[in-house]
Motif scaffolding. Structure first.
Motif, PDB file in Angstrom:
ATOM      1  N   GLU A   1      -0.789  29.662  17.388  1.00 18.58           N
ATOM      2  CA  GLU A   1       0.104  30.008  16.241  1.00 18.58           C
ATOM      3  C   GLU A   1       0.063  29.726  15.021  1.00 18.58           C
ATOM      4  O   GLU A   1      -0.107  28.491  14.526  1.00 18.58           O
ATOM      5  CB  GLU A   1       1.375  29.471  16.658  1.00 18.58           C
ATOM      6  CG  GLU A   1       1.840  29.752  18.196  1.00 18.58           C
ATOM      7  CD  GLU A   1       3.156  29.378  18.530  1.00 18.58           C
ATOM      8  OE1 GLU A   1       3.849  28.506  17.726  1.00 18.58           O
ATOM      9  OE2 GLU A   1       3.779  29.664  19.557  1.00 18.58           O
ATOM     10  N   VAL A   2      -0.340  30.681  14.022  1.00 17.37           N
ATOM     11  CA  VAL A   2      -0.736  30.552  12.551  1.00 17.37           C
ATOM     12  C   VAL A   2       0.310  31.076  11.784  1.00 17.37           C
ATOM     13  O   VAL A   2       0.828  32.281  11.715  1.00 17.37           O
ATOM     14  CB  VAL A   2      -2.125  31.175  12.404  1.00 17.37           C
ATOM     15  CG1 VAL A   2      -2.743  30.982  10.961  1.00 17.37           C
ATOM     16  CG2 VAL A   2      -3.068  30.632  13.346  1.00 17.37           C
ATOM     17  N   ASP A   3       0.918  30.246  10.920  1.00 20.36           N
ATOM     18  CA  ASP A   3       1.749  30.728   9.743  1.00 20.36           C
ATOM     19  C   ASP A   3       1.073  31.118   8.582  1.00 20.36           C
ATOM     20  O   ASP A   3       0.322  30.156   8.088  1.00 20.36           O
ATOM     21  CB  ASP A   3       2.879  29.759   9.485  1.00 20.36           C
ATOM     22  CG  ASP A   3       4.033  29.989  10.499  1.00 20.36           C
ATOM     23  OD1 ASP A   3       3.987  30.545  11.470  1.00 20.36           O
ATOM     24  OD2 ASP A   3       4.802  28.707  10.436  1.00 20.36           O
ATOM     25  N   VAL A   4       1.086  32.085   8.111  1.00 20.43           N
ATOM     26  CA  VAL A   4       0.224  32.493   6.653  1.00 20.43           C
ATOM     27  C   VAL A   4       1.247  32.883   5.414  1.00 20.43           C
ATOM     28  O   VAL A   4       1.976  33.798   5.914  1.00 20.43           O
ATOM     29  CB  VAL A   4      -0.835  33.459   7.004  1.00 20.43           C
ATOM     30  CG1 VAL A   4      -1.655  33.860   5.461  1.00 20.43           C
ATOM     31  CG2 VAL A   4      -1.806  33.350   8.136  1.00 20.43           C
ATOM     32  N   ARG A   5       1.127  32.495   4.418  1.00 27.92           N
ATOM     33  CA  ARG A   5       2.086  32.895   3.298  1.00 27.92           C
ATOM     34  C   ARG A   5       0.921  33.834   2.601  1.00 27.92           C
ATOM     35  O   ARG A   5       0.025  33.644   2.100  1.00 27.92           O
ATOM     36  CB  ARG A   5       2.529  31.796   2.281  1.00 27.92           C
ATOM     37  CG  ARG A   5       2.952  32.400   1.074  1.00 27.92           C
ATOM     38  CD  ARG A   5       3.736  31.299   0.166  1.00 27.92           C
ATOM     39  NE  ARG A   5       2.752  30.737  -0.373  1.00 27.92           N
ATOM     40  CZ  ARG A   5       2.368  29.412  -0.330  1.00 27.92           C
ATOM     41  NH1 ARG A   5       2.920  28.595   0.306  1.00 27.92           N
ATOM     42  NH2 ARG A   5       1.316  28.894  -1.021  1.00 27.92           N
ATOM     43  N   GLY A   6       1.303  35.275   2.529  1.00 27.46           N
ATOM     44  CA  GLY A   6       0.460  36.288   2.166  1.00 27.46           C
ATOM     45  C   GLY A   6       0.155  36.243   0.709  1.00 27.46           C
ATOM     46  O   GLY A   6       1.135  35.472   0.085  1.00 27.46           O
ATOM     47  N   LYS A   7      -0.351  37.057   0.041  1.00 25.81           N
ATOM     48  CA  LYS A   7      -0.817  37.100  -1.154  1.00 25.81           C
ATOM     49  C   LYS A   7       0.466  37.650  -2.046  1.00 25.81           C
ATOM     50  O   LYS A   7       0.722  37.465  -3.036  1.00 25.81           O
ATOM     51  CB  LYS A   7      -2.133  37.961  -1.416  1.00 25.81           C
ATOM     52  CG  LYS A   7      -3.332  37.138  -1.294  1.00 25.81           C
ATOM     53  CD  LYS A   7      -4.482  37.719  -1.691  1.00 25.81           C
ATOM     54  CE  LYS A   7      -5.680  36.846  -1.439  1.00 25.81           C
ATOM     55  NZ  LYS A   7      -7.093  37.273  -1.981  1.00 25.81           N
TER      56      LYS A   7
ATOM     57  N   ASP B   1      -9.807  31.438  10.128  1.00 29.19           N
ATOM     58  CA  ASP B   1     -10.600  32.387   9.642  1.00 29.19           C
ATOM     59  C   ASP B   1     -10.154  33.808   9.964  1.00 29.19           C
ATOM     60  O   ASP B   1     -10.016  34.739   9.240  1.00 29.19           O
ATOM     61  CB  ASP B   1     -12.049  32.553  10.079  1.00 29.19           C
ATOM     62  CG  ASP B   1     -12.735  31.042   9.326  1.00 29.19           C
ATOM     63  OD1 ASP B   1     -12.192  30.656   8.221  1.00 29.19           O
ATOM     64  OD2 ASP B   1     -13.821  30.575   9.644  1.00 29.19           O
ATOM     65  N   ALA B   2      -9.957  33.858  11.328  1.00 25.07           N
ATOM     66  CA  ALA B   2      -9.366  35.016  12.018  1.00 25.07           C
ATOM     67  C   ALA B   2      -8.018  35.596  11.307  1.00 25.07           C
ATOM     68  O   ALA B   2      -7.627  36.910  11.026  1.00 25.07           O
ATOM     69  CB  ALA B   2      -9.302  34.922  13.576  1.00 25.07           C
ATOM     70  N   ALA B   3      -7.267  34.518  11.320  1.00 20.63           N
ATOM     71  CA  ALA B   3      -5.962  34.765  10.678  1.00 20.63           C
ATOM     72  C   ALA B   3      -6.011  35.256   9.359  1.00 20.63           C
ATOM     73  O   ALA B   3      -5.079  36.272   9.041  1.00 20.63           O
ATOM     74  CB  ALA B   3      -4.915  33.653  10.919  1.00 20.63           C
ATOM     75  N   LEU B   4      -6.829  34.597   8.484  1.00 20.04           N
ATOM     76  CA  LEU B   4      -6.890  34.969   7.186  1.00 20.04           C
ATOM     77  C   LEU B   4      -7.594  36.135   6.903  1.00 20.04           C
ATOM     78  O   LEU B   4      -7.322  37.171   5.766  1.00 20.04           O
ATOM     79  CB  LEU B   4      -7.457  34.003   6.342  1.00 20.04           C
ATOM     80  CG  LEU B   4      -6.722  32.485   6.085  1.00 20.04           C
ATOM     81  CD1 LEU B   4      -7.502  31.478   5.306  1.00 20.04           C
ATOM     82  CD2 LEU B   4      -5.398  32.864   5.492  1.00 20.04           C
ATOM     83  N   ARG B   5      -8.385  36.787   7.913  1.00 12.34           N
ATOM     84  CA  ARG B   5      -8.939  37.999   7.617  1.00 12.34           C
ATOM     85  C   ARG B   5      -7.905  38.906   8.005  1.00 12.34           C
ATOM     86  O   ARG B   5      -8.042  40.319   7.308  1.00 12.34           O
ATOM     87  CB  ARG B   5     -10.234  38.204   8.801  1.00 12.34           C
ATOM     88  CG  ARG B   5     -11.382  37.684   8.117  1.00 12.34           C
ATOM     89  CD  ARG B   5     -12.520  38.129   8.919  1.00 12.34           C
ATOM     90  NE  ARG B   5     -12.622  37.994  10.737  1.00 12.34           N
ATOM     91  CZ  ARG B   5     -12.782  36.762  11.355  1.00 12.34           C
ATOM     92  NH1 ARG B   5     -13.400  35.782  10.493  1.00 12.34           N
ATOM     93  NH2 ARG B   5     -12.642  36.919  12.516  1.00 12.34           N
ATOM     94  N   ALA B   6      -7.034  38.925   8.817  1.00 11.44           N
ATOM     95  CA  ALA B   6      -5.919  39.901   9.161  1.00 11.44           C
ATOM     96  C   ALA B   6      -5.037  39.896   7.968  1.00 11.44           C
ATOM     97  O   ALA B   6      -4.266  40.858   7.772  1.00 11.44           O
ATOM     98  CB  ALA B   6      -5.516  39.406  10.492  1.00 11.44           C
TER      99      ALA B   6
END
Length: 198
Positions: A160-166, A131-136
């Motif tokens: 460690e979180v990998d996020v593919r941004g929009k 949740d914190a990573a996706l808020r950022a």
């Protein structure tokens, strides 16, 4: 003579493993892992979120999840989930990223340094870190792992979180396991810092 031995070893690896992928893995296993993660992260979109994959894994093996990663397995996307079971053993659970079904589970024999990250050691849960990573960085989480080996964080326990941004770009974030503060990972390109987003 040494060249012939090396060529024979690679040939044997290809014949035994059945193809060029084995030869690539033989030559540079880390590079192959990064390429696989990258293609999984940027390729077909998983219908099953990390949260749904974790729920399915814990449904199959009750316990606490410390790692989940989207991976390309035999041409299909799966979530590879590490669960510290209520039986105090580590389990590897594979969840289909298309329909959320558990494809396989087994007791892991790879306990390298996971003992340190046993359940209860992280006040911020995996779901809270997501949740914190996706808020950022709004987008899709493709990997999350509880770790304390990042020199930048001074050895502090973090996710460690990998996020593919929009926007389609892959970003690597650290979420402090005590405070949920989000910062860009040291290997991130540095264009987008997220330390003040919480």
């Amino acid at each position: 003579m040494k060249r012939k031995i090396a060529i024979s070893a690679v040939t044997a690896a290809v014949l035994a493993g059945g193809g060029a992928a084995t030869a690539v893995a033989f030559a540079d296993d880390d590079s192959h892992d990064r390429d696989t993660r990258s293609s999984a992260a940027s390729g077909s979109t998983a219908r099953v979120t990390v949260g749904d994959a974790v729920a399915a894994a814990v449904g199959a093996v009750p316990g606490t999840v410390t790692e989940a990663e989207l991976d390309d397995e035999d041409g299909g996307l799966v979530w590879e989930v590490d669960v510290y079971g209520s039986d105090r053993a580590w389990h590897d659970v594979t969840v289909d990223a298309g329909n959320g079904k558990v494809l396989g589970k087994h007791v892991s024999d790879d306990d390298d340094d996971r003992d340190r990250h046993a359940p209860g050691s992280a006040p911020v849960s995996l779901n809270a870190a997501v949740d914190a990573a996706l808020r950022a960085t709004p987008g899709t989480v493709t990997s999350i792992d509880l770790d304390d080996h990042d020199g930048r964080s001074g050895g502090a326990l973090h996710w460690e979180v990998d996020v593919r941004g929009k926007d389609g770009k892959q970003r690597e974030l650290n979420v402090d396991a005590k405070t949920a503060k989000v910062t860009a990972d040291r290997s991130d390109d540095g264009d987008d810092r997220h330390g003040d987003d919480d």
